[in-house]
Design a protein around this motif. Sequence first.
Motif, PDB file in Angstrom:
ATOM      1  N   SER A  73       0.842  -1.186   0.000  1.00  0.00           N
ATOM      2  CA  SER A  73       0.000   0.000   0.000  1.00  0.00           C
ATOM      3  C   SER A  73       0.885   1.246   0.000  1.00  0.00           C
ATOM      4  N   ALA A  74       0.903   1.943  -1.137  1.00  0.00           N
ATOM      5  CA  ALA A  74       1.786   3.121  -1.272  1.00  0.00           C
ATOM      6  C   ALA A  74       0.969   4.402  -1.259  1.00  0.00           C
ATOM      7  N   ARG A  75       1.340   5.314  -0.374  1.00  0.00           N
ATOM      8  CA  ARG A  75       0.777   6.676  -0.390  1.00  0.00           C
ATOM      9  C   ARG A  75       1.539   7.459  -1.461  1.00  0.00           C
ATOM     10  N   VAL A  76       0.822   8.259  -2.210  1.00  0.00           N
ATOM     11  CA  VAL A  76       1.495   9.112  -3.197  1.00  0.00           C
ATOM     12  C   VAL A  76       1.180  10.574  -2.868  1.00  0.00           C
ATOM     13  N   LEU A  77       2.219  11.340  -2.622  1.00  0.00           N
ATOM     14  CA  LEU A  77       2.064  12.774  -2.386  1.00  0.00           C
ATOM     15  C   LEU A  77       2.607  13.523  -3.585  1.00  0.00           C
ATOM     16  N   ASN A  78       1.798  14.432  -4.100  1.00  0.00           N
ATOM     17  CA  ASN A  78       2.215  15.282  -5.211  1.00  0.00           C
ATOM     18  C   ASN A  78       2.780  16.574  -4.605  1.00  0.00           C
ATOM     19  N   ALA A  79       4.082  16.728  -4.720  1.00  0.00           N
ATOM     20  CA  ALA A  79       4.737  17.930  -4.168  1.00  0.00           C
ATOM     21  C   ALA A  79       4.516  19.077  -5.136  1.00  0.00           C
ATOM     22  N   ALA A  80       3.302  19.640  -5.098  1.00  0.00           N
ATOM     23  CA  ALA A  80       2.953  20.728  -6.020  1.00  0.00           C
ATOM     24  C   ALA A  80       3.667  22.017  -5.621  1.00  0.00           C
ATOM     25  N   TYR A  81       3.923  22.183  -4.334  1.00  0.00           N
ATOM     26  CA  TYR A  81       4.735  23.309  -3.838  1.00  0.00           C
ATOM     27  C   TYR A  81       6.010  22.733  -3.227  1.00  0.00           C
ATOM     28  N   LEU A  82       7.150  23.215  -3.668  1.00  0.00           N
ATOM     29  CA  LEU A  82       8.407  22.865  -2.999  1.00  0.00           C
ATOM     30  C   LEU A  82       8.744  23.913  -1.941  1.00  0.00           C
ATOM     31  N   SER A  83       8.329  25.149  -2.196  1.00  0.00           N
ATOM     32  CA  SER A  83       8.454  26.222  -1.214  1.00  0.00           C
ATOM     33  C   SER A  83       7.164  27.016  -1.228  1.00  0.00           C
ATOM     34  N   PRO A  84       6.515  27.260  -0.093  1.00  0.00           N
ATOM     35  CA  PRO A  84       6.865  26.710   1.209  1.00  0.00           C
ATOM     36  C   PRO A  84       6.704  25.189   1.203  1.00  0.00           C
ATOM     37  N   LEU A  85       7.502  24.533   1.993  1.00  0.00           N
ATOM     38  CA  LEU A  85       7.527  23.067   2.012  1.00  0.00           C
ATOM     39  C   LEU A  85       6.490  22.543   3.001  1.00  0.00           C
ATOM     40  N   ASP A  86       5.757  21.500   2.586  1.00  0.00           N
ATOM     41  CA  ASP A  86       4.714  20.916   3.445  1.00  0.00           C
ATOM     42  C   ASP A  86       5.377  19.968   4.456  1.00  0.00           C
ATOM     43  N   GLU A  87       5.952  20.540   5.487  1.00  0.00           N
ATOM     44  CA  GLU A  87       6.681  19.727   6.464  1.00  0.00           C
ATOM     45  C   GLU A  87       5.744  18.784   7.210  1.00  0.00           C
ATOM     46  N   ASP A  88       4.508  19.209   7.429  1.00  0.00           N
ATOM     47  CA  ASP A  88       3.575  18.333   8.150  1.00  0.00           C
ATOM     48  C   ASP A  88       3.309  17.056   7.363  1.00  0.00           C
ATOM     49  N   ALA A  89       3.108  17.191   6.063  1.00  0.00           N
ATOM     50  CA  ALA A  89       2.833  16.006   5.245  1.00  0.00           C
ATOM     51  C   ALA A  89       4.036  15.065   5.251  1.00  0.00           C
ATOM     52  N   ILE A  90       5.232  15.651   5.272  1.00  0.00           N
ATOM     53  CA  ILE A  90       6.450  14.817   5.297  1.00  0.00           C
ATOM     54  C   ILE A  90       6.559  14.103   6.645  1.00  0.00           C
ATOM     55  N   LYS A  91       6.289  14.827   7.715  1.00  0.00           N
ATOM     56  CA  LYS A  91       6.371  14.217   9.051  1.00  0.00           C
ATOM     57  C   LYS A  91       5.338  13.103   9.195  1.00  0.00           C
ATOM     58  N   ASP A  92       4.123  13.354   8.688  1.00  0.00           N
ATOM     59  CA  ASP A  92       3.099  12.318   8.744  1.00  0.00           C
ATOM     60  C   ASP A  92       3.538  11.088   7.956  1.00  0.00           C
ATOM     61  N   ALA A  93       4.119  11.320   6.794  1.00  0.00           N
ATOM     62  CA  ALA A  93       4.572  10.196   5.977  1.00  0.00           C
ATOM     63  C   ALA A  93       5.620   9.379   6.726  1.00  0.00           C
ATOM     64  N   ALA A  94       6.512  10.079   7.423  1.00  0.00           N
ATOM     65  CA  ALA A  94       7.583   9.392   8.151  1.00  0.00           C
ATOM     66  C   ALA A  94       7.021   8.609   9.338  1.00  0.00           C
ATOM     67  N   ARG A  95       6.011   9.151   9.975  1.00  0.00           N
ATOM     68  CA  ARG A  95       5.474   8.498  11.182  1.00  0.00           C
ATOM     69  C   ARG A  95       4.428   7.445  10.852  1.00  0.00           C
ATOM     70  N   GLN A  96       3.719   7.651   9.759  1.00  0.00           N
ATOM     71  CA  GLN A  96       2.576   6.761   9.481  1.00  0.00           C
ATOM     72  C   GLN A  96       2.902   5.668   8.481  1.00  0.00           C
ATOM     73  N   THR A  97       3.954   5.842   7.710  1.00  0.00           N
ATOM     74  CA  THR A  97       4.307   4.807   6.738  1.00  0.00           C
ATOM     75  C   THR A  97       5.764   4.416   6.959  1.00  0.00           C
ATOM     76  N   GLY A  98       6.171   3.281   6.371  1.00  0.00           N
ATOM     77  CA  GLY A  98       7.458   2.700   6.741  1.00  0.00           C
ATOM     78  C   GLY A  98       8.658   3.148   5.930  1.00  0.00           C
ATOM     79  N   ALA A  99       8.452   3.936   4.903  1.00  0.00           N
ATOM     80  CA  ALA A  99       9.590   4.349   4.069  1.00  0.00           C
ATOM     81  C   ALA A  99       9.152   5.521   3.189  1.00  0.00           C
ATOM     82  N   ILE A 100      10.120   6.258   2.701  1.00  0.00           N
ATOM     83  CA  ILE A 100       9.812   7.374   1.802  1.00  0.00           C
ATOM     84  C   ILE A 100      10.708   7.293   0.571  1.00  0.00           C
ATOM     85  N   ILE A 101      10.072   7.428  -0.564  1.00  0.00           N
ATOM     86  CA  ILE A 101      10.808   7.522  -1.828  1.00  0.00           C
ATOM     87  C   ILE A 101      10.449   8.868  -2.455  1.00  0.00           C
TER      88      ILE A 101
END
Lengths: 322, 292
Positions: free
Chosen positions: A225-253
């Motif tokens: 089960s892969a979550r896909v995040l579309n980084a439509a904005y690089l700045s400002p950076l969506d740090e919350d979405a990244i933190k959630d991905a790190a805490r809620q899923t097992g790896a990030i690509i």
Amino acid sequence: MTTTTVLTDAPTFDNRQDFADELIALARTNDKVVAVCNDSVGSSNLTKFRDEFPDRLINVGIAEQNMVGVGAGLANAGLIPFVCAAGPFLTGRSLEQIKADVAYSQHNVILCGMSPGMAYGELGPTHHSVEDFSWLRALPGLDIVVPADGAQTRAAVRNAVADPRPTYIRVGRFKVPHVSEDNVGLERGKFVVAREGSDLTIIATGTEVSRALWAAASLAAEGVSARVLNAAYLSPLDEDAIKDAARQTGAIITAEEANVAGGLGAAVASVVGQLEDGARVPMRILGLKHFAPTGSTAFLLDHFGLTADHISAAAREVLHRD
Amino acid sequence: MLTADASQAAAWRSLRQEVLDGDPATRAAKLHERAQATRRSILKMISDAGQGHIGGDFSVTDILTVLFDAVMDVDPEDPRKEDRDHFILSKGHCAGALYSTLAHTGFFPVSELDTFMAPLSALNGHPNRVKVPGVETNTGPLGHGLPVAVGTAIGAKLLKSGSRVFVVTGDGEMQEGSNWEALMSASHQKLDNLTVIVDRNRLQQGARTEETNGLDPLDARLAAFGMEVRVVDGHNYNDLIEAMSPSTTGSPVAVIANTIKGKGVSFIEDRVEWHHKVPSKEQTLQAFQELS
């Protein structure tokens, strides 16, 4: 939360058409919208804009430093300038103007990097814009928007007119499938959840979003089960979405049509590496690490490991399922 | 962002009226008095801060004085009003001269000049429009102000505001290619609302311009790029006022203001080492006397 299915044989589109159509539509109702270009009327798809608003297209000729300075001056006078030029020349040749005249001066210039990434394929690294993320992420006060399809490109243009601020938009030329609904909006500083998932997260940007979705579909068939995040904005950076991905899923690509030194993957890694609770997830950063050899855009995306199959393989590897 | 000093602005308005109403001799005397006061402020700022660009500050002081006290339509209490005339100091390292002029015009309190280059001061070594009213764009790297001025002039025409745009470049700065890109653009766009003033003090940081990368014949070069060229003594107030009059040809105007780097202080004038040298205590005293 939306789950998008994009078929690998879906029709594909050049985002520049949507860019031009939206810009013209907005210019009809807002006479402060102007365009600036460097002899790139055709390649920036500004021909119709020029025909309808001849006085509001300022073609400074082949002079990119002046082009960005003129953009800053137009903003200083109270206009909303869209400065359009091929990505490599806009960001490379005019980098100091973007730093001093746009970002540091906080002049509300909309910098439109046309045909970014490796869209110019065989023309080679001089014409590729794969350093733009690295260069521009280092400039405080400059938004970086990377639409993944035509609808998002239109949204980026609408955002720029509704709330003018120093902004860089990648306007893609390499044809991509639609990954979002018509009339979709983009929220400033937010990733778009393109697909929910729990085993790992693929954070992709621009041309890589549809590929990440293809990869997620094939991984689903394998029970991943892969979550896909579309980084439509690089700045400002969506740090919350990244933190959630790190805490809620097992790896990030991460996957980006850009050099990995300072790009999307580096931005994500910087957040993951500094999580307050010390959470650690394995990462893989897919992108460019050297100047491109000769080849078409499609060939080069394959060459640099930026296809759906490469993303799936990286997922299996990072989850030890290979 | 600093804010206006209403009483200073009122004083400036009445001085400006006296200048405009005065005969040429009175006008020159008032502007000279004003310029010397600005130079004394600059001297104090640089002496206190222990850094700054005194040579270029003093060469451009009379030009700034004429622009703000006799030529431009600006309102220090409404610094971004839409139909204002615009001023851009492209030679941003001479921020000290700009700050002193803006403060005397009332854009912010004169007392703020005491913070020049102090930690967290709005008055950075190069001007920042986000913090300092009256600054139109951030300059410092050379060759940036003129392109921004060209864009501002195009914008003023599109908006039919009637605004004029004035930009001062250093002469050494004209070695930057971006300036010539901008000049081509300015004449192509027929920007008769743009005046480019070159502070022609003939010295750059390391040596004389003509020994480094010669600019002459600068008048012919500017004319060849489509400018209406005027060559003046950059320390003659009435000549400067005349040179700032609108274009007569429909082309943008370029004023070559022949100046003396370090103007007003004998031991600083026309000496390359005073590009950014800081005067000693004794030198500061002597300079004050010469400027009084």
